[in-house]
Design a protein around this motif. Structure first.
Motif, PDB file in Angstrom:
ATOM      1  N   ILE A   1       0.800  -1.232   0.000  1.00  0.00           N
ATOM      2  CA  ILE A   1       0.000   0.000   0.000  1.00  0.00           C
ATOM      3  C   ILE A   1       0.833   1.282   0.000  1.00  0.00           C
ATOM      4  O   ILE A   1       0.258   2.377   0.024  1.00  0.00           O
ATOM      5  CB  ILE A   1      -0.957   0.032   1.208  1.00  0.00           C
ATOM      6  CG1 ILE A   1      -0.174   0.137   2.532  1.00  0.00           C
ATOM      7  CG2 ILE A   1      -1.889  -1.158   1.209  1.00  0.00           C
ATOM      8  CD1 ILE A   1      -1.049   0.328   3.752  1.00  0.00           C
ATOM      9  N   ILE A   2       2.158   1.175  -0.040  1.00  0.00           N
ATOM     10  CA  ILE A   2       2.984   2.395  -0.016  1.00  0.00           C
ATOM     11  C   ILE A   2       2.594   3.374  -1.131  1.00  0.00           C
ATOM     12  O   ILE A   2       2.308   4.545  -0.860  1.00  0.00           O
ATOM     13  CB  ILE A   2       4.478   2.045  -0.080  1.00  0.00           C
ATOM     14  CG1 ILE A   2       4.965   1.504   1.268  1.00  0.00           C
ATOM     15  CG2 ILE A   2       5.301   3.290  -0.443  1.00  0.00           C
ATOM     16  CD1 ILE A   2       6.405   1.017   1.249  1.00  0.00           C
ATOM     17  N   PRO A   3       2.551   2.938  -2.412  1.00  0.00           N
ATOM     18  CA  PRO A   3       2.219   3.915  -3.471  1.00  0.00           C
ATOM     19  C   PRO A   3       0.832   4.544  -3.317  1.00  0.00           C
ATOM     20  O   PRO A   3       0.716   5.774  -3.375  1.00  0.00           O
ATOM     21  CB  PRO A   3       2.340   3.084  -4.758  1.00  0.00           C
ATOM     22  CG  PRO A   3       3.259   1.969  -4.404  1.00  0.00           C
ATOM     23  CD  PRO A   3       2.937   1.637  -2.972  1.00  0.00           C
TER      24      PRO A   3
ATOM     25  N   LEU B   1       4.908  18.499  -3.166  1.00  0.00           N
ATOM     26  CA  LEU B   1       4.432  17.242  -3.750  1.00  0.00           C
ATOM     27  C   LEU B   1       5.545  16.510  -4.498  1.00  0.00           C
ATOM     28  O   LEU B   1       5.568  15.276  -4.520  1.00  0.00           O
ATOM     29  CB  LEU B   1       3.251  17.516  -4.678  1.00  0.00           C
ATOM     30  CG  LEU B   1       2.020  18.094  -3.969  1.00  0.00           C
ATOM     31  CD1 LEU B   1       0.908  18.378  -4.954  1.00  0.00           C
ATOM     32  CD2 LEU B   1       1.534  17.139  -2.883  1.00  0.00           C
ATOM     33  N   PHE B   2       6.466  17.251  -5.078  1.00  0.00           N
ATOM     34  CA  PHE B   2       7.613  16.606  -5.722  1.00  0.00           C
ATOM     35  C   PHE B   2       8.474  15.908  -4.687  1.00  0.00           C
ATOM     36  O   PHE B   2       8.980  14.802  -4.922  1.00  0.00           O
ATOM     37  CB  PHE B   2       8.435  17.632  -6.495  1.00  0.00           C
ATOM     38  CG  PHE B   2       9.591  17.038  -7.244  1.00  0.00           C
ATOM     39  CD1 PHE B   2       9.387  16.274  -8.373  1.00  0.00           C
ATOM     40  CD2 PHE B   2      10.899  17.245  -6.812  1.00  0.00           C
ATOM     41  CE1 PHE B   2      10.446  15.717  -9.062  1.00  0.00           C
ATOM     42  CE2 PHE B   2      11.969  16.695  -7.488  1.00  0.00           C
ATOM     43  CZ  PHE B   2      11.750  15.929  -8.624  1.00  0.00           C
ATOM     44  N   ALA B   3       8.642  16.545  -3.527  1.00  0.00           N
ATOM     45  CA  ALA B   3       9.387  15.908  -2.438  1.00  0.00           C
ATOM     46  C   ALA B   3       8.695  14.623  -2.004  1.00  0.00           C
ATOM     47  O   ALA B   3       9.357  13.613  -1.716  1.00  0.00           O
ATOM     48  CB  ALA B   3       9.524  16.869  -1.263  1.00  0.00           C
ATOM     49  N   CYS B   4       7.360  14.645  -1.971  1.00  0.00           N
ATOM     50  CA  CYS B   4       6.609  13.427  -1.613  1.00  0.00           C
ATOM     51  C   CYS B   4       6.864  12.319  -2.628  1.00  0.00           C
ATOM     52  O   CYS B   4       6.994  11.144  -2.259  1.00  0.00           O
ATOM     53  CB  CYS B   4       5.117  13.732  -1.535  1.00  0.00           C
ATOM     54  SG  CYS B   4       4.631  14.717  -0.100  1.00  0.00           S
ATOM     55  N   SER B   5       6.925  12.671  -3.912  1.00  0.00           N
ATOM     56  CA  SER B   5       7.177  11.659  -4.939  1.00  0.00           C
ATOM     57  C   SER B   5       8.566  11.055  -4.784  1.00  0.00           C
ATOM     58  O   SER B   5       8.764   9.850  -5.014  1.00  0.00           O
ATOM     59  CB  SER B   5       7.023  12.274  -6.337  1.00  0.00           C
ATOM     60  OG  SER B   5       8.065  13.200  -6.607  1.00  0.00           O
ATOM     61  N   LEU B   6       9.542  11.862  -4.389  1.00  0.00           N
ATOM     62  CA  LEU B   6      10.887  11.332  -4.145  1.00  0.00           C
ATOM     63  C   LEU B   6      10.899  10.374  -2.965  1.00  0.00           C
ATOM     64  O   LEU B   6      11.567   9.334  -2.985  1.00  0.00           O
ATOM     65  CB  LEU B   6      11.868  12.482  -3.894  1.00  0.00           C
ATOM     66  CG  LEU B   6      12.132  13.427  -5.069  1.00  0.00           C
ATOM     67  CD1 LEU B   6      13.108  14.522  -4.653  1.00  0.00           C
ATOM     68  CD2 LEU B   6      12.667  12.663  -6.274  1.00  0.00           C
ATOM     69  N   VAL B   7      10.126  10.719  -1.934  1.00  0.00           N
ATOM     70  CA  VAL B   7      10.046   9.852  -0.755  1.00  0.00           C
ATOM     71  C   VAL B   7       9.438   8.505  -1.120  1.00  0.00           C
ATOM     72  O   VAL B   7       9.942   7.451  -0.712  1.00  0.00           O
ATOM     73  CB  VAL B   7       9.226  10.536   0.358  1.00  0.00           C
ATOM     74  CG1 VAL B   7       8.922   9.556   1.479  1.00  0.00           C
ATOM     75  CG2 VAL B   7       9.986  11.731   0.913  1.00  0.00           C
TER      76      VAL B   7
ATOM     77  N   ARG C   1      11.840   6.257  -2.955  1.00  0.00           N
ATOM     78  CA  ARG C   1      12.845   5.679  -2.057  1.00  0.00           C
ATOM     79  C   ARG C   1      12.234   4.545  -1.237  1.00  0.00           C
ATOM     80  O   ARG C   1      12.851   3.494  -1.049  1.00  0.00           O
ATOM     81  CB  ARG C   1      13.406   6.752  -1.139  1.00  0.00           C
ATOM     82  CG  ARG C   1      14.495   6.238  -0.214  1.00  0.00           C
ATOM     83  CD  ARG C   1      15.196   7.364   0.505  1.00  0.00           C
ATOM     84  NE  ARG C   1      16.274   6.871   1.337  1.00  0.00           N
ATOM     85  CZ  ARG C   1      17.093   7.630   2.036  1.00  0.00           C
ATOM     86  NH1 ARG C   1      16.979   8.950   1.962  1.00  0.00           N
ATOM     87  NH2 ARG C   1      18.042   7.105   2.776  1.00  0.00           N
ATOM     88  N   LEU C   2      11.009   4.758  -0.753  1.00  0.00           N
ATOM     89  CA  LEU C   2      10.341   3.711   0.018  1.00  0.00           C
ATOM     90  C   LEU C   2      10.090   2.473  -0.835  1.00  0.00           C
ATOM     91  O   LEU C   2      10.232   1.340  -0.361  1.00  0.00           O
ATOM     92  CB  LEU C   2       9.019   4.241   0.576  1.00  0.00           C
ATOM     93  CG  LEU C   2       9.113   5.292   1.685  1.00  0.00           C
ATOM     94  CD1 LEU C   2       7.732   5.822   2.035  1.00  0.00           C
ATOM     95  CD2 LEU C   2       9.779   4.706   2.931  1.00  0.00           C
ATOM     96  N   GLU C   3       9.726   2.674  -2.091  1.00  0.00           N
ATOM     97  CA  GLU C   3       9.493   1.542  -2.981  1.00  0.00           C
ATOM     98  C   GLU C   3      10.778   0.763  -3.224  1.00  0.00           C
ATOM     99  O   GLU C   3      10.768  -0.471  -3.248  1.00  0.00           O
ATOM    100  CB  GLU C   3       8.913   2.037  -4.301  1.00  0.00           C
ATOM    101  CG  GLU C   3       7.457   2.466  -4.202  1.00  0.00           C
ATOM    102  CD  GLU C   3       6.941   3.004  -5.517  1.00  0.00           C
ATOM    103  OE1 GLU C   3       7.755   3.567  -6.302  1.00  0.00           O
ATOM    104  OE2 GLU C   3       5.737   2.873  -5.768  1.00  0.00           O
ATOM    105  N   ARG C   4      11.889   1.479  -3.397  1.00  0.00           N
ATOM    106  CA  ARG C   4      13.177   0.794  -3.594  1.00  0.00           C
ATOM    107  C   ARG C   4      13.564  -0.007  -2.356  1.00  0.00           C
ATOM    108  O   ARG C   4      14.055  -1.142  -2.462  1.00  0.00           O
ATOM    109  CB  ARG C   4      14.262   1.807  -3.945  1.00  0.00           C
ATOM    110  CG  ARG C   4      14.160   2.379  -5.350  1.00  0.00           C
ATOM    111  CD  ARG C   4      15.452   3.065  -5.755  1.00  0.00           C
ATOM    112  NE  ARG C   4      15.723   4.209  -4.912  1.00  0.00           N
ATOM    113  CZ  ARG C   4      15.356   5.454  -5.201  1.00  0.00           C
ATOM    114  NH1 ARG C   4      14.679   5.704  -6.313  1.00  0.00           N
ATOM    115  NH2 ARG C   4      15.661   6.458  -4.392  1.00  0.00           N
TER     116      ARG C   4
END
Length: 219
Positions: free
Chosen positions: A145-147, A200-206, A209-212
């Motif tokens: 559920i991360i994404p 929101l761009f910072a959120c996309s970077l986070v 990283r969490l997905e990786r």
């Protein structure tokens, strides 16, 4: 002609408004996630009445505009409970009530991707339900559920702009106030849009990283 010379002087106010936006969004998301787990428990209950309540709440929230929910929390709820809610608190509650319905659906969809055989295997091993959930189900669920959860948070950040209608001085309301002082609406809302994009761009970077990290843990 676009001229940021007057608007840029109000950058500290813009940053303060962005901080309020992040704060109400984070608090609303955290509380909404907690309520969402409660709704998930209702939807999986063995009692039909409890399942009906959970389904009714989710359908009502998803089927009504957020601005109506904000007005209900800010104007109607105080009359029912006899307590005046400050705009900031009312805004956080409205966002959390709204987010809870979507989080519950995200959790429910995530659980469908976990094979039922894992429940049966845990039961065959003599594991208690609480241990099964903590050690087996929840770790897998969080990776799944991360994404969608991060997407829900980004939607909440953008939805928080509606709180300006009840005088919460978040980023959008800040831009409106500065526009009224500088008489430069284009510049004020361009700065606000840029700050929304940065957040929101910072959120996309986070989330990347969490997905990786989740992929490495799975490997």
């Amino acid at each position: 002609m676009v001229d940021f010379s007057r608007t840029i002087a109000f950058l500290p106010q813009f940053l303060a408004g962005a901080g309020v936006t992040l704060a109400v969004s984070a608090l609303g998301f955290a509380l909404g996630t907690a309520i969402g787990f409660g709704l998930l428990a209702c939807r999986r209950s063995r009692w039909r009445a409890v399942r009906f309540i959970g389904a009714l709440y989710t359908s009502f929230i998803r089927g009504t505009p957020l601005i109506v929910q904000i007005f209900v929390v800010y104007y109607v709820l105080p009359g029912l409970v006899g307590i005046d809610l400050p705009p900031l608190l009312a805004g956080v509650l409205a966002l959390s009530f709204n987010s809870a319905a979507f989080v519950a659906e995200i959790l429910r969809a995530g659980l469908t991707r976990i094979p039922t055989g894992q429940y049966e295997a845990a039961k065959a091993l003599g594991l208690k339900p609480a241990v099964t959930w903590l050690k087996i189900i929840l770790p897998q669920l969080f990776r799944i559920i991360i994404p969608p959860m991060v997407n829900e948070f980004t939607m909440l950040v953008k939805a928080s702009s509606i709180l300006s209608v009840i005088t919460v001085v978040e980023l959008t309301r800040t831009a409106q106030n500065i526009m009224n002082v500088t008489y430069r609406p284009v510049e004020a809302f361009m700065v606000a849009a840029a700050l929304y994009f940065i957040v929101l761009f910072a959120c996309s970077l986070v989330v990347r990283r969490l997905e990786r990290q989740a992929e490495r843990a799975r490997a």
